[in-house]
Design a protein around this motif. Structure first.
Motif, PDB file in Angstrom:
ATOM      1  N   SER A  27      -8.438  -4.149 -41.201  1.00 38.00           N
ATOM      2  CA  SER A  27      -9.882  -4.044 -40.953  1.00 38.00           C
ATOM      3  C   SER A  27     -10.685  -4.124 -42.240  1.00 38.00           C
ATOM      4  CB  SER A  27     -10.192  -2.727 -40.221  1.00 38.00           C
ATOM      5  OG  SER A  27     -10.046  -1.607 -41.088  1.00 38.00           O
ATOM      6  N   GLN A  28     -10.039  -3.862 -43.364  1.00 32.68           N
ATOM      7  CA  GLN A  28     -10.698  -3.974 -44.665  1.00 32.68           C
ATOM      8  C   GLN A  28     -10.528  -5.373 -45.270  1.00 32.68           C
ATOM      9  OE1 GLN A  28      -9.326  -0.725 -47.145  1.00 32.68           O
ATOM     10  NE2 GLN A  28     -10.326   0.831 -45.892  1.00 32.68           N
ATOM     11  N   GLY A  29      -9.998  -6.294 -44.472  1.00 31.39           N
ATOM     12  CA  GLY A  29      -9.911  -7.675 -44.898  1.00 31.39           C
ATOM     13  C   GLY A  29      -8.634  -8.064 -45.598  1.00 31.39           C
ATOM     14  N   LEU A  30      -7.622  -7.181 -45.591  1.00 31.24           N
ATOM     15  CA  LEU A  30      -6.360  -7.471 -46.264  1.00 31.24           C
ATOM     16  C   LEU A  30      -5.363  -8.111 -45.300  1.00 31.24           C
ATOM     17  CD1 LEU A  30      -6.028  -4.111 -48.207  1.00 31.24           C
ATOM     18  CD2 LEU A  30      -6.704  -6.313 -49.157  1.00 31.24           C
ATOM     19  N   ARG A  31      -4.641  -9.090 -45.778  1.00 28.42           N
ATOM     20  CA  ARG A  31      -3.581  -9.711 -44.976  1.00 28.42           C
ATOM     21  C   ARG A  31      -2.455  -8.693 -44.845  1.00 28.42           C
ATOM     22  NH1 ARG A  31      -2.255 -14.490 -48.817  1.00 28.42           N
ATOM     23  NH2 ARG A  31      -2.341 -12.680 -50.193  1.00 28.42           N
ATOM     24  N   THR A  32      -2.184  -8.291 -43.609  1.00 24.42           N
ATOM     25  CA  THR A  32      -1.319  -7.131 -43.373  1.00 24.42           C
ATOM     26  C   THR A  32      -0.207  -7.466 -42.390  1.00 24.42           C
ATOM     27  OG1 THR A  32      -3.247  -5.699 -43.730  1.00 24.42           O
ATOM     28  CG2 THR A  32      -1.314  -4.702 -42.708  1.00 24.42           C
ATOM     29  N   LEU A  33       0.984  -6.965 -42.696  1.00 27.84           N
ATOM     30  CA  LEU A  33       2.151  -7.179 -41.843  1.00 27.84           C
ATOM     31  C   LEU A  33       2.817  -5.853 -41.526  1.00 27.84           C
ATOM     32  CD1 LEU A  33       4.373  -9.040 -40.551  1.00 27.84           C
ATOM     33  CD2 LEU A  33       5.475  -9.032 -42.806  1.00 27.84           C
ATOM     34  N   VAL A  34       3.211  -5.666 -40.270  1.00 28.79           N
ATOM     35  CA  VAL A  34       4.053  -4.539 -39.849  1.00 28.79           C
ATOM     36  C   VAL A  34       5.423  -5.098 -39.485  1.00 28.79           C
ATOM     37  CG1 VAL A  34       4.438  -2.776 -38.092  1.00 28.79           C
ATOM     38  CG2 VAL A  34       2.153  -3.103 -39.036  1.00 28.79           C
ATOM     39  N   ILE A  35       6.473  -4.497 -40.035  1.00 25.21           N
ATOM     40  CA  ILE A  35       7.846  -4.831 -39.671  1.00 25.21           C
ATOM     41  C   ILE A  35       8.420  -3.640 -38.912  1.00 25.21           C
ATOM     42  CG2 ILE A  35      10.147  -5.409 -40.517  1.00 25.21           C
ATOM     43  CD1 ILE A  35       8.855  -6.643 -42.971  1.00 25.21           C
ATOM     44  N   ASP A  36       8.817  -3.864 -37.676  1.00 22.98           N
ATOM     45  CA  ASP A  36       9.312  -2.786 -36.812  1.00 22.98           C
ATOM     46  C   ASP A  36      10.834  -2.838 -36.762  1.00 22.98           C
ATOM     47  OD1 ASP A  36       9.711  -0.819 -34.977  1.00 22.98           O
ATOM     48  OD2 ASP A  36       8.524  -1.728 -33.371  1.00 22.98           O
ATOM     49  N   LEU A  37      11.482  -1.930 -37.485  1.00 22.80           N
ATOM     50  CA  LEU A  37      12.941  -1.880 -37.540  1.00 22.80           C
ATOM     51  C   LEU A  37      13.543  -0.882 -36.554  1.00 22.80           C
ATOM     52  CD1 LEU A  37      13.565  -2.002 -41.404  1.00 22.80           C
ATOM     53  CD2 LEU A  37      13.712  -3.882 -39.762  1.00 22.80           C
ATOM     54  N   ASP A  38      12.721  -0.233 -35.769  1.00 24.81           N
ATOM     55  CA  ASP A  38      13.212   0.752 -34.811  1.00 24.81           C
ATOM     56  C   ASP A  38      13.490   0.066 -33.469  1.00 24.81           C
ATOM     57  OD1 ASP A  38      13.734   2.888 -33.166  1.00 24.81           O
ATOM     58  OD2 ASP A  38      12.046   4.093 -33.857  1.00 24.81           O
ATOM     59  N   PRO A  39      14.743   0.089 -32.991  1.00 25.66           N
ATOM     60  CA  PRO A  39      15.056  -0.569 -31.713  1.00 25.66           C
ATOM     61  C   PRO A  39      14.200  -0.077 -30.546  1.00 25.66           C
ATOM     62  CG  PRO A  39      17.080   0.023 -32.858  1.00 25.66           C
ATOM     63  CD  PRO A  39      15.959   0.657 -33.641  1.00 25.66           C
ATOM     64  N   GLN A  40      13.641   1.124 -30.647  1.00 25.55           N
ATOM     65  CA  GLN A  40      12.764   1.606 -29.585  1.00 25.55           C
ATOM     66  C   GLN A  40      11.492   0.777 -29.494  1.00 25.55           C
ATOM     67  OE1 GLN A  40      12.621   6.116 -29.152  1.00 25.55           O
ATOM     68  NE2 GLN A  40      13.425   5.927 -31.229  1.00 25.55           N
ATOM     69  N   GLY A  41      11.082   0.175 -30.602  1.00 25.12           N
ATOM     70  CA  GLY A  41       9.957  -0.753 -30.600  1.00 25.12           C
ATOM     71  C   GLY A  41       8.599  -0.131 -30.351  1.00 25.12           C
ATOM     72  N   ASN A  42       8.396   1.113 -30.763  1.00 22.05           N
ATOM     73  CA  ASN A  42       7.110   1.757 -30.504  1.00 22.05           C
ATOM     74  C   ASN A  42       5.954   1.079 -31.240  1.00 22.05           C
ATOM     75  OD1 ASN A  42       8.206   3.680 -28.786  1.00 22.05           O
ATOM     76  ND2 ASN A  42       8.642   5.107 -30.440  1.00 22.05           N
ATOM     77  N   SER A  43       6.182   0.696 -32.492  1.00 23.22           N
ATOM     78  CA  SER A  43       5.112   0.005 -33.226  1.00 23.22           C
ATOM     79  C   SER A  43       4.783  -1.332 -32.571  1.00 23.22           C
ATOM     80  CB  SER A  43       5.519  -0.208 -34.690  1.00 23.22           C
ATOM     81  OG  SER A  43       5.395   0.978 -35.435  1.00 23.22           O
ATOM     82  N   SER A  44       5.807  -2.038 -32.119  1.00 21.25           N
ATOM     83  CA  SER A  44       5.587  -3.328 -31.465  1.00 21.25           C
ATOM     84  C   SER A  44       4.765  -3.159 -30.195  1.00 21.25           C
ATOM     85  CB  SER A  44       6.939  -3.990 -31.150  1.00 21.25           C
ATOM     86  OG  SER A  44       7.690  -4.174 -32.329  1.00 21.25           O
ATOM     87  N   SER A  45       5.107  -2.165 -29.397  1.00 18.53           N
ATOM     88  CA  SER A  45       4.353  -1.913 -28.166  1.00 18.53           C
ATOM     89  C   SER A  45       2.920  -1.479 -28.468  1.00 18.53           C
ATOM     90  CB  SER A  45       5.052  -0.829 -27.341  1.00 18.53           C
ATOM     91  OG  SER A  45       6.337  -1.247 -26.950  1.00 18.53           O
ATOM     92  N   TYR A  46       2.771  -0.674 -29.506  1.00 21.76           N
ATOM     93  CA  TYR A  46       1.450  -0.173 -29.887  1.00 21.76           C
ATOM     94  C   TYR A  46       0.515  -1.317 -30.274  1.00 21.76           C
ATOM     95  CZ  TYR A  46      -1.692   3.355 -32.060  1.00 21.76           C
ATOM     96  OH  TYR A  46      -2.749   4.171 -32.400  1.00 21.76           O
ATOM     97  N   GLU A 248      -9.385   7.971 -44.883  1.00 28.52           N
ATOM     98  CA  GLU A 248      -9.367   8.674 -46.173  1.00 28.52           C
ATOM     99  C   GLU A 248      -7.951   8.690 -46.752  1.00 28.52           C
ATOM    100  OE1 GLU A 248     -10.355  13.083 -48.086  1.00 28.52           O
ATOM    101  OE2 GLU A 248     -11.039  12.603 -46.039  1.00 28.52           O
ATOM    102  N   LEU A 249      -6.959   8.918 -45.891  1.00 26.57           N
ATOM    103  CA  LEU A 249      -5.569   8.893 -46.343  1.00 26.57           C
ATOM    104  C   LEU A 249      -5.202   7.509 -46.866  1.00 26.57           C
ATOM    105  CD1 LEU A 249      -2.721  10.188 -46.535  1.00 26.57           C
ATOM    106  CD2 LEU A 249      -2.348   9.395 -44.178  1.00 26.57           C
ATOM    107  N   HIS A 250      -5.558   6.479 -46.137  1.00 24.59           N
ATOM    108  CA  HIS A 250      -5.292   5.099 -46.551  1.00 24.59           C
ATOM    109  C   HIS A 250      -5.907   4.811 -47.914  1.00 24.59           C
ATOM    110  CE1 HIS A 250      -6.477   0.826 -46.843  1.00 24.59           C
ATOM    111  NE2 HIS A 250      -5.350   0.570 -46.191  1.00 24.59           N
ATOM    112  N   ASP A 251      -7.171   5.160 -48.078  1.00 25.59           N
ATOM    113  CA  ASP A 251      -7.853   4.842 -49.326  1.00 25.59           C
ATOM    114  C   ASP A 251      -7.314   5.673 -50.495  1.00 25.59           C
ATOM    115  OD1 ASP A 251      -9.279   3.084 -47.813  1.00 25.59           O
ATOM    116  OD2 ASP A 251     -11.133   4.250 -47.765  1.00 25.59           O
TER     117      ASP A 251
END
Length: 265
Positions: A27-46, A248-251
């Motif tokens: 959202s701050q304009g950065l090219r961002t990638l998430v890699i989901d290594l958990d077989p449960q795939g919660n990040s992917s579903s999210y 705030e945590l991110h920044d």
């Protein structure tokens, strides 16, 4: 920067923190990638919600390719897909990760993810890696390849005992495989400021000199709605107190160190 979100204890908010920090970066304009290594795939579903399909490129396909002797010119980016959110991409999890693990270990492919991260860092400003709740092949691969580790922590005694072992494991991987790996901090999640036990445990961690990050992430039912709607908080409710704490945590995590003023003679 490639940042691993890791804790050997389940249910501490790894996927939630991974996806929300990634969404803020995007959202701050950065090219961002998430890699989901958990077989449960919660990040992917999210991140994908109803747009997820079984035949989409995924991280299982990447590791399967690492085991093959194909002459097909594929790169790590071929296993990345877009999400519904601008500048936010995903290397999705899939169930094949469990089946592939033994083969990857026996064939000594522990450094393949590091090679992929070096390539992907040319296309992305930030890479976030969600890991399984275990120090297995995938978690080790991520820690070997990343530049930083972020540790979600919920405030109970079991989490505290697991934390010391986790820190020792990260330091061992740093010493043996990845001297650039640093613990960027401990993220206190689902914090209840009016309860005595969470505050006491956090105060004791700080007194021990552990890198506890501010702000603490408050407990909120709104995050469940965020999961249900597959919309990270910065898109669902940007003015919510949890969203503001995440921003705030991110920044804080990515703030550039201030240069010390030179002393005048």
């Amino acid at each position: 920067m490639a940042l691993v979100v890791f804790n050997q204890k389940g249910g501490v908010g790894k996927s939630t923190i991974t996806c929300n920090l990634a969404a803020i970066s995007a959202s701050q304009g950065l090219r961002t990638l998430v890699i989901d290594l958990d077989p449960q795939g919660n990040s992917s579903s999210y991140l994908l919600g109803e747009t997820a399909t079984e035949d989409q490129p995924n991280v299982g396909g990447f590791f399967d390719f690492c085991l093959s002797f194909s002459f097909k010119p594929l790169t790590a980016t071929d296993f990345v897909i877009p999400t519904p959110f601008d500048k936010l991409h995903l290397m999705a999890a899939n169930a094949e990760l469990n089946e592939l693990q033994t083969k990857l270990e026996s064939r000594q492919k522990i450094y393949k993810l590091r090679e992929a991260l070096q390539q992907l860092s040319e296309d992305y400003d930030r890479i976030y890696i969600d890991t399984p709740p275990a120090l297995n092949f995938y978690t080790r691969s991520a820690l070997i390849g990343a530049t930083g580790c972020l540790i979600p922590f919920d405030c109970d005694e079991f989490s505290r005992k697991a934390l010391y072992t986790l820190l020792d494991n990260v330091q061992e991987i740093k010493a043996d495989h990845n001297p650039e790996l640093d613990v960027k901090g401990i993220v206190v999640n689902q914090f209840q400021p009016r309860a005595n036990l969470p505050q006491r445990i956090v105060d004791e961690l700080i007194a021990e000199g552990l890198p506890v990050l501010q702000p603490y992430l408050p407990s909120s039912v709104r995050i469940r709605e965020s999961h249900e709607q597959s919309r990270p908080m910065v898109y669902l409710d940007p003015k919510h107190r949890l969203t503001q704490a995440l921003v705030e945590l991110h920044d804080t995590l990515f703030a550039k160190p201030k240069k010390k003023a030179s002393k005048s003679r």
